[in-house]
Scaffold this motif. Structure first.
Motif, PDB file in Angstrom:
ATOM      1  N   ARG A 132       0.865  -1.174   0.000  1.00  0.00           N
ATOM      2  CA  ARG A 132       0.000   0.000   0.000  1.00  0.00           C
ATOM      3  C   ARG A 132       0.906   1.230   0.000  1.00  0.00           C
ATOM      4  O   ARG A 132       2.083   1.138   0.388  1.00  0.00           O
ATOM      5  N   ASP A 133       0.369   2.380  -0.417  1.00  0.00           N
ATOM      6  CA  ASP A 133       1.194   3.567  -0.617  1.00  0.00           C
ATOM      7  C   ASP A 133       0.823   4.665   0.372  1.00  0.00           C
ATOM      8  O   ASP A 133      -0.356   4.934   0.629  1.00  0.00           O
ATOM      9  N   PHE A 134       1.871   5.293   0.901  1.00  0.00           N
ATOM     10  CA  PHE A 134       1.764   6.484   1.729  1.00  0.00           C
ATOM     11  C   PHE A 134       2.300   7.647   0.905  1.00  0.00           C
ATOM     12  O   PHE A 134       3.316   7.510   0.222  1.00  0.00           O
ATOM     13  N   SER A 135       1.617   8.796   0.935  1.00  0.00           N
ATOM     14  CA  SER A 135       2.084   9.926   0.135  1.00  0.00           C
ATOM     15  C   SER A 135       2.046  11.203   0.957  1.00  0.00           C
ATOM     16  O   SER A 135       1.346  11.311   1.970  1.00  0.00           O
ATOM     17  N   ALA A 136       2.840  12.176   0.528  1.00  0.00           N
ATOM     18  CA  ALA A 136       2.881  13.495   1.148  1.00  0.00           C
ATOM     19  C   ALA A 136       3.429  14.467   0.116  1.00  0.00           C
ATOM     20  O   ALA A 136       3.976  14.053  -0.927  1.00  0.00           O
ATOM     21  N   ARG A 137       3.300  15.743   0.407  1.00  0.00           N
ATOM     22  CA  ARG A 137       3.878  16.752  -0.473  1.00  0.00           C
ATOM     23  C   ARG A 137       4.862  17.593   0.326  1.00  0.00           C
ATOM     24  O   ARG A 137       4.523  18.151   1.364  1.00  0.00           O
ATOM     25  N   LEU A 138       6.114  17.655  -0.192  1.00  0.00           N
ATOM     26  CA  LEU A 138       7.178  18.427   0.429  1.00  0.00           C
ATOM     27  C   LEU A 138       7.560  19.572  -0.497  1.00  0.00           C
ATOM     28  O   LEU A 138       7.082  19.676  -1.633  1.00  0.00           O
ATOM     29  N   GLU A 139       8.486  20.400  -0.012  1.00  0.00           N
ATOM     30  CA  GLU A 139       9.059  21.412  -0.891  1.00  0.00           C
ATOM     31  C   GLU A 139       9.981  20.720  -1.895  1.00  0.00           C
ATOM     32  O   GLU A 139      10.645  19.733  -1.571  1.00  0.00           O
ATOM     33  N   PRO A 140      10.048  21.200  -3.145  1.00  0.00           N
ATOM     34  CA  PRO A 140      10.991  20.616  -4.114  1.00  0.00           C
ATOM     35  C   PRO A 140      12.426  20.673  -3.581  1.00  0.00           C
ATOM     36  O   PRO A 140      12.791  21.559  -2.808  1.00  0.00           O
ATOM     37  N   GLY A 141      13.248  19.679  -3.991  1.00  0.00           N
ATOM     38  CA  GLY A 141      14.646  19.658  -3.588  1.00  0.00           C
ATOM     39  C   GLY A 141      14.875  19.228  -2.156  1.00  0.00           C
ATOM     40  O   GLY A 141      15.850  19.643  -1.523  1.00  0.00           O
ATOM     41  N   ALA A 142      13.994  18.383  -1.630  1.00  0.00           N
ATOM     42  CA  ALA A 142      14.067  18.009  -0.218  1.00  0.00           C
ATOM     43  C   ALA A 142      14.933  16.783   0.047  1.00  0.00           C
ATOM     44  O   ALA A 142      15.037  16.350   1.189  1.00  0.00           O
ATOM     45  N   ALA A 143      15.579  16.219  -0.972  1.00  0.00           N
ATOM     46  CA  ALA A 143      16.239  14.921  -0.808  1.00  0.00           C
ATOM     47  C   ALA A 143      17.347  14.948   0.232  1.00  0.00           C
ATOM     48  O   ALA A 143      17.423  14.072   1.101  1.00  0.00           O
ATOM     49  N   VAL A 144      18.244  15.942   0.174  1.00  0.00           N
ATOM     50  CA  VAL A 144      19.375  15.969   1.106  1.00  0.00           C
ATOM     51  C   VAL A 144      18.881  16.186   2.529  1.00  0.00           C
ATOM     52  O   VAL A 144      19.346  15.534   3.473  1.00  0.00           O
ATOM     53  N   GLY A 145      17.919  17.089   2.713  1.00  0.00           N
ATOM     54  CA  GLY A 145      17.386  17.330   4.047  1.00  0.00           C
ATOM     55  C   GLY A 145      16.689  16.110   4.619  1.00  0.00           C
ATOM     56  O   GLY A 145      16.828  15.798   5.806  1.00  0.00           O
ATOM     57  N   LEU A 146      15.930  15.386   3.777  1.00  0.00           N
ATOM     58  CA  LEU A 146      15.250  14.184   4.247  1.00  0.00           C
ATOM     59  C   LEU A 146      16.256  13.095   4.595  1.00  0.00           C
ATOM     60  O   LEU A 146      16.084  12.375   5.589  1.00  0.00           O
ATOM     61  N   PHE A 147      17.319  12.966   3.803  1.00  0.00           N
ATOM     62  CA  PHE A 147      18.377  12.005   4.113  1.00  0.00           C
ATOM     63  C   PHE A 147      18.988  12.303   5.474  1.00  0.00           C
ATOM     64  O   PHE A 147      19.144  11.407   6.326  1.00  0.00           O
ATOM     65  N   ALA A 148      19.345  13.581   5.710  1.00  0.00           N
ATOM     66  CA  ALA A 148      19.934  13.953   6.993  1.00  0.00           C
ATOM     67  C   ALA A 148      18.967  13.690   8.137  1.00  0.00           C
ATOM     68  O   ALA A 148      19.365  13.229   9.216  1.00  0.00           O
ATOM     69  N   ALA A 149      17.681  13.967   7.910  1.00  0.00           N
ATOM     70  CA  ALA A 149      16.691  13.727   8.957  1.00  0.00           C
ATOM     71  C   ALA A 149      16.531  12.240   9.252  1.00  0.00           C
ATOM     72  O   ALA A 149      16.393  11.831  10.412  1.00  0.00           O
ATOM     73  N   LEU A 150      16.553  11.387   8.205  1.00  0.00           N
ATOM     74  CA  LEU A 150      16.431   9.942   8.413  1.00  0.00           C
ATOM     75  C   LEU A 150      17.607   9.392   9.205  1.00  0.00           C
ATOM     76  O   LEU A 150      17.450   8.470  10.018  1.00  0.00           O
TER      77      LEU A 150
END
Length: 561
Positions: A132-150
């Motif tokens: 099943r899929d979970f979705s959300a909308r973030l600001e564009p270009g969020a990959a590095v910030g999400l990596f650091a947060a994870l």
């Protein structure tokens, strides 16, 4: 970290890059160009290595059923490679998160799980993971910030990573190692089972109940059997099974085994031959894939595929793409998760299980106040004890009374009951109690494994040639491997390719549940017996190749005892 590197990676139009945290204090940064290829054999290896993103549809290379959704096999061919400290990464900050939640209700998912349990399971499908899929909308270009947060929010991952291919980005903290090849040794890490920590942290009583749960044990065994068949098909010289053992993470722990094979496999063949981890599919593999194709209305994209690091020296390290967010250029995030359905599954509990699978990402999205400090401890304050509602919006972590559903292994691991390898615990992951009773419970589980998988092979007599007939079930390769341990010179040939004029004295027909394969088997058997051959047959309900099987079961079948 080179001074310009953070600016390059967080720019509005960054170059293709990969950030890989593989269980130590360092992050590897690879930068290069991206190409699209058709097959695993076509993956190029750059001067600084390559990172490949394999979609689930790549299973078609192995002739296995799956939706063809057109998701490409993309490869970052690196010409730059840097190693940086965690502290050098941009510190995660809170950012707007909109429209977050599952795309289907818990009730709809539970209904699907119930139908699969009641209508689809049988001899050819014992377990099946439904997405099943979970979705959300973030600001564009969020990959590095999400990596650091994870890195701060989810502890104990096999890989935490971000791969940006110039258009989309995959960011994840996956507990599942797909395959590793190093110094001629191939390692697989099948995992099934989840012990969810109560709000106060892991407890001995709950852990012991989890380890004694036959349903959990059977699911892990089915997963091990499926991946043993993949490893045996690579035809290594020797195979051993370590485990079961515990793999602790931030809010839960998994059980896992480690399968090791030595000899004669290169990186491309190792990856192509082990697509993909049964953790994200089910068992037996082909049957589970048929259910997935019928029950899931769309393709899986990259979910259940693999992210693989090819080294210039020929080594390989690959992780399964689970607990992984797919970010498109507009900031739309999709995270696919699933629960494995078995004959004893509680559909409502399986729906609740999917909330646990997104908990790490939810904590990361919520920002630093919900993240576990790197190197810090675990506390009840970092977990939300609220039960999930039924609108599809998960809390950061959801305690539940049922212990179950598969997850995934990571890192190198030791013997049952031993202290976890450093790669098993990162940051502030609470370690489950390592008591004598826990060690004894793991040892009892290990005692169920056949000695043919847990002890080295000794000298054996030459019993002559043996033809193992492949009738479409992957167990044919496992049977051939075990026959070689007994002294047979075993080869595997598909039933359609068998030459009746060149049959050896002894023939072993592998299992099948396909009526057409049974017809072909019976015809071959009649021809072989007319030529004076001894023909033996493995029925679908008899599994001398299984990890729990008596080591003498195959010998008795072949008349070698």
């Amino acid at each position: 970290m080179p001074d310009a590197l953070p600016t390059r990676l967080t720019a509005p139009d960054p170059p293709p890059f990969a950030l890989l945290h593989r269980g130590n204090r360092a992050v590897e940064v690879l930068i290069g160009s991206v190409v699209t290829v058709d097959a695993v054999a076509d993956i190029p290896v750059g001067p600084s290595g390559s990172v490949a993103l394999l979609p689930f549809r790549q299973l078609a290379e192995r002739g296995l059923p799956c939706h063809d959704d057109g998701t490409p096999l993309r490869v970052l061919v690196a010409d730059e490679r840097h190693t940086v400290d965690l502290e050098s990464l941009p510190h995660p900050t809170s950012a707007p998160v909109r429209d977050a939640g599952f795309t289907t209700t818990d009730a709809a998912y539970a209904d699907l799980a119930r139908r699969v349990r009641d209508e689809d399971l049988g001899v050819d499908v014992t377990h099946c993971l439904l997405r099943r899929d979970f979705s959300a909308r973030l600001e564009p270009g969020a990959a590095v910030g999400l990596f650091a947060a994870l890195l701060r929010a989810e502890t104990g991952a096999y890989w935490t990573f971000a791969v940006h291919d110039g258009t989309r980005a995959l960011v994840g903290a996956t507990p599942q190692g797909q395959v590793r090849l190093r110094d001629g040794e191939v390692v697989l890490r099948p995992t099934c089972g989840t012990y969810r920590y109560p709000p106060s942290g892991p407890e001995e009583a709950g852990l012991l109940a989890f380890l004694a749960d036959r349903k959990e044990s059977d699911e892990l065994t089915a997963t091990v059997d499926a991946e043993l068949a993949l490893l045996c098909a690579l035809e290594p010289d020797a195979i051993t099974v370590d485990g079961p053992l515990l793999v602790p993470m931030g809010t839960l722990a998994h059980t896992a085994c480690v399968l090791r094979g030595r000899g004669g496999v290169d990186a491309h063949r190792a990856l192509a031959g082990t697509m993909f981890a049964s953790t994200a599919i089910g068992a037996p593999l082909a049957g589970a894939l048929r259910v997935i194709e019928a029950r899931e209305p769309t393709g899986r994209g990259y979910y259940g595929g693999a992210v693989a690091l090819f080294e210039p020296n020929g080594d390989l390290d690959a992780a399964t793409l689970i607990r992984t967010a797919d970010l498109d250029p507009s900031g739309r995030l999709t995270l696919s998760v699933g629960a494995t359905i078995g004959a004893d599954s509680d559909p409502d509990a399986e729906a609740h299980e999917t909330h646990h699978k997104v908990a790490g990402l939810v904590r990361a999205l919520q920002g630093p106040s919900h993240a576990r400090p790197a190197g810090g401890g675990s506390s009840a304050a970092t977990r939300d004890a609220t039960e999930p509602d039924h609108t599809g919006t998960p809390p950061p972590a959801v305690p539940h009374s049922r212990t179950g559903t598969p997850a995934a292994p990571r890192g190198d691991v030791g013997a049952p009951g031993t202290t976890p390898h450093p790669r098993q615990v990162s940051g502030g992951a609470p370690v489950p109690p390592s008591t004598l009773r826990v060690a004894e419970a793991l040892a009892r589980r290990r005692e169920e494994f056949g000695a043919q998988w847990t002890t080295p092979a000794g000298p054996v007599p030459d019993l002559g040639p043996l033809l193992v007939v492949d009738l479409g079930h992957p167990a044919a390769w496992t049977l051939a491997h075990l026959a070689r341990r007994l002294g047979w010179r075993a080869t595997v040939v598909r039933v359609a390719d068998v030459d009746p004029a060149r049959l050896p004295t002894t023939v072993l027909c592998g299992p099948t549940t396909d009526p057409r394969s049974r017809v072909a088997r019976d015809r071959l058997r009649a021809v072989a017996e007319r030529r004076g051959c001894r023909v033996h047959q493995v029925d679908a309900g008899f599994r001398p190749d299984a990890v729990r099987a008596d080591p003498d079961a195959l010998a008795e079948l072949l008349g070698a005892r």
